[in-house]
Write a protein that holds these residues in place. Structure first.
Motif, PDB file in Angstrom:
ATOM      1  N   PRO A   9       0.832  -1.212   0.000  1.00 27.78           N
ATOM      2  CA  PRO A   9       0.000   0.000   0.000  1.00 27.78           C
ATOM      3  C   PRO A   9       0.861   1.254   0.000  1.00 27.78           C
ATOM      4  O   PRO A   9       0.360   2.347  -0.251  1.00 27.78           O
ATOM      5  CB  PRO A   9      -0.817  -0.126   1.292  1.00 27.78           C
ATOM      6  N   GLY A  18      -4.333   0.270  -4.653  1.00 26.35           N
ATOM      7  CA  GLY A  18      -5.245   1.381  -4.353  1.00 26.35           C
ATOM      8  C   GLY A  18      -5.038   1.818  -2.917  1.00 26.35           C
ATOM      9  O   GLY A  18      -4.257   1.213  -2.173  1.00 26.35           O
ATOM     10  N   ASP A  19      -5.779   2.844  -2.528  1.00 25.37           N
ATOM     11  CA  ASP A  19      -5.565   3.438  -1.212  1.00 25.37           C
ATOM     12  C   ASP A  19      -6.377   2.730  -0.142  1.00 25.37           C
ATOM     13  O   ASP A  19      -7.304   3.302   0.450  1.00 25.37           O
ATOM     14  CB  ASP A  19      -5.902   4.937  -1.247  1.00 25.37           C
ATOM     15  N   TYR A  20      -6.049   1.469   0.066  1.00 18.13           N
ATOM     16  CA  TYR A  20      -6.650   0.663   1.132  1.00 18.13           C
ATOM     17  C   TYR A  20      -5.643  -0.412   1.474  1.00 18.13           C
ATOM     18  O   TYR A  20      -4.692  -0.652   0.721  1.00 18.13           O
ATOM     19  CB  TYR A  20      -7.982   0.027   0.670  1.00 18.13           C
ATOM     20  N   VAL A  21      -5.836  -1.060   2.632  1.00 13.02           N
ATOM     21  CA  VAL A  21      -4.836  -2.023   3.089  1.00 13.02           C
ATOM     22  C   VAL A  21      -5.395  -3.442   3.043  1.00 13.02           C
ATOM     23  O   VAL A  21      -6.438  -3.727   3.632  1.00 13.02           O
ATOM     24  CB  VAL A  21      -4.356  -1.675   4.519  1.00 13.02           C
ATOM     25  N   LEU A  22      -4.708  -4.312   2.330  1.00  4.56           N
ATOM     26  CA  LEU A  22      -5.053  -5.730   2.275  1.00  4.56           C
ATOM     27  C   LEU A  22      -4.204  -6.462   3.319  1.00  4.56           C
ATOM     28  O   LEU A  22      -3.223  -5.909   3.822  1.00  4.56           O
ATOM     29  CB  LEU A  22      -4.742  -6.279   0.875  1.00  4.56           C
ATOM     30  N   ASN A  23      -4.565  -7.708   3.611  1.00  2.37           N
ATOM     31  CA  ASN A  23      -3.788  -8.451   4.608  1.00  2.37           C
ATOM     32  C   ASN A  23      -2.432  -8.896   4.084  1.00  2.37           C
ATOM     33  O   ASN A  23      -1.553  -9.262   4.842  1.00  2.37           O
ATOM     34  CB  ASN A  23      -4.565  -9.683   5.068  1.00  2.37           C
ATOM     35  N   SER A  68       1.132  -0.297  -5.557  1.00  7.99           N
ATOM     36  CA  SER A  68      -0.094  -0.371  -4.751  1.00  7.99           C
ATOM     37  C   SER A  68      -1.303  -0.498  -5.655  1.00  7.99           C
ATOM     38  O   SER A  68      -1.426   0.193  -6.664  1.00  7.99           O
ATOM     39  CB  SER A  68      -0.234   0.895  -3.908  1.00  7.99           C
ATOM     40  N   ARG A 122       1.078   3.922  -7.547  1.00  7.18           N
ATOM     41  CA  ARG A 122      -0.203   3.370  -7.951  1.00  7.18           C
ATOM     42  C   ARG A 122      -0.061   2.458  -9.178  1.00  7.18           C
ATOM     43  O   ARG A 122       0.592   2.833 -10.150  1.00  7.18           O
ATOM     44  CB  ARG A 122      -1.154   4.522  -8.268  1.00  7.18           C
TER      45      ARG A 122
END
Ligand code: ADE
Length: 239
Positions: A93, A142-147, A140, A97
């Motif tokens: 993240p 996108g502007d979110y967090v994956l595990n 990244s 982009r």
């Protein structure tokens, strides 16, 4: 194109067997190799993480298994050897982009390596060390967090491999879609029947006038982009 993926969840990548990517592999256009990071550990528990220097929450992936995994996929480390042709992608993240333009750049590569981090990420020295041997891209979705990086890598692989010549039956479909040439979102699309549940296909699309159809589609694409993603229009302030 050769693709190597290093992960602690190799089973995530069974999706590579299905759909377009699966067919591309059958046709010999792409060759994928998935490696279990834990195969490069030597302790009984196959440990891949440890506590962070400087304190803080969570665990950090240890550099040693990653070093050995890269030695396997890039070739043994040799400072006098020419740099590898591979592009190494670290999904994160905190990366730049991943866009359609980046997908096009990566689709030109002969060898891609994806390093899937988990927990709080991979010890920073790993990317620094790999950068001395190959081109590194931290990307990244996108502007979110994956595990972890696995889901991001599956999405990137689908976006990249469909651009490899021969993967998609009709190459024109790639040019006309959203984020293709021109940078606009795609215009609305319709198929038969001409009337469905009281909703009619716009007359212009049934007129047979190719010029009018093209002009209508362009106007619709501009309008949709202005409404949904004004940041994509020329002159938009990217910040
Ligand atoms: N890993 C965790 N979150 C991510 C994101 N948003 N993009 C890419 N890799 C990630």
């Amino acid at each position: 194109m050769r693709i190597d993926v290093v992960t602690i969840f190799p089973e995530f990548f069974s999706v590579l067997d299905v759909s377009l990517l699966g067919r591309g592999r059958q046709k010999g256009l792409v060759e994928t190799h998935v490696h279990d990071l834990r195969d490069f550990t030597y302790d009984r528990h196959r440990t891949v993480d440890d506590t962070p220097y400087g304190g803080g929450a969570g665990m950090v992936m240890k550099p040693e298994p990653w070093g050995e995994a890269f030695d396997r996929v890039l070739g043994e480390h040799d400072e006098s050897a020419p740099p590898s042709e591979a592009i190494v992608v670290f999904p994160s993240p905190a990366g730049e982009r991943f866009t359609q333009a980046v997908a096009h750049e990566l689709a030109d590569a002969s060898h891609l390596v994806f390093a899937c981090g988990r927990y709080e990420g991979i010890d920073s020295r790993v990317a620094e060390h790999v950068a001395s041997r190959a081109m590194v891209r931290e990307l990244s979705l996108g502007d979110y967090v994956l595990n972890g990086g696995e889901v991001a890598v599956v999405a990137m692989l689908e976006a990249i491999t469909r651009l490899v010549p021969g993967m998609v039956g009709n190459p024109e479909s790639i040019v006309e879609e959203s984020h293709g040439d021109g940078g606009l979102l795609e215009y609305p699309i319709y198929t038969k029947p001409a009337s469905w549940r009281g909703l009619d296909v716009p007359d212009v699309l049934r007129s047979g006038d190719h010029g009018k159809v093209a002009a209508w589609r362009h106007a619709q694409a501009v309008e949709r982009t202005r409404r949904v993603r004004p940041d994509l229009l020329p002159g938009a302030d990217a910040s």
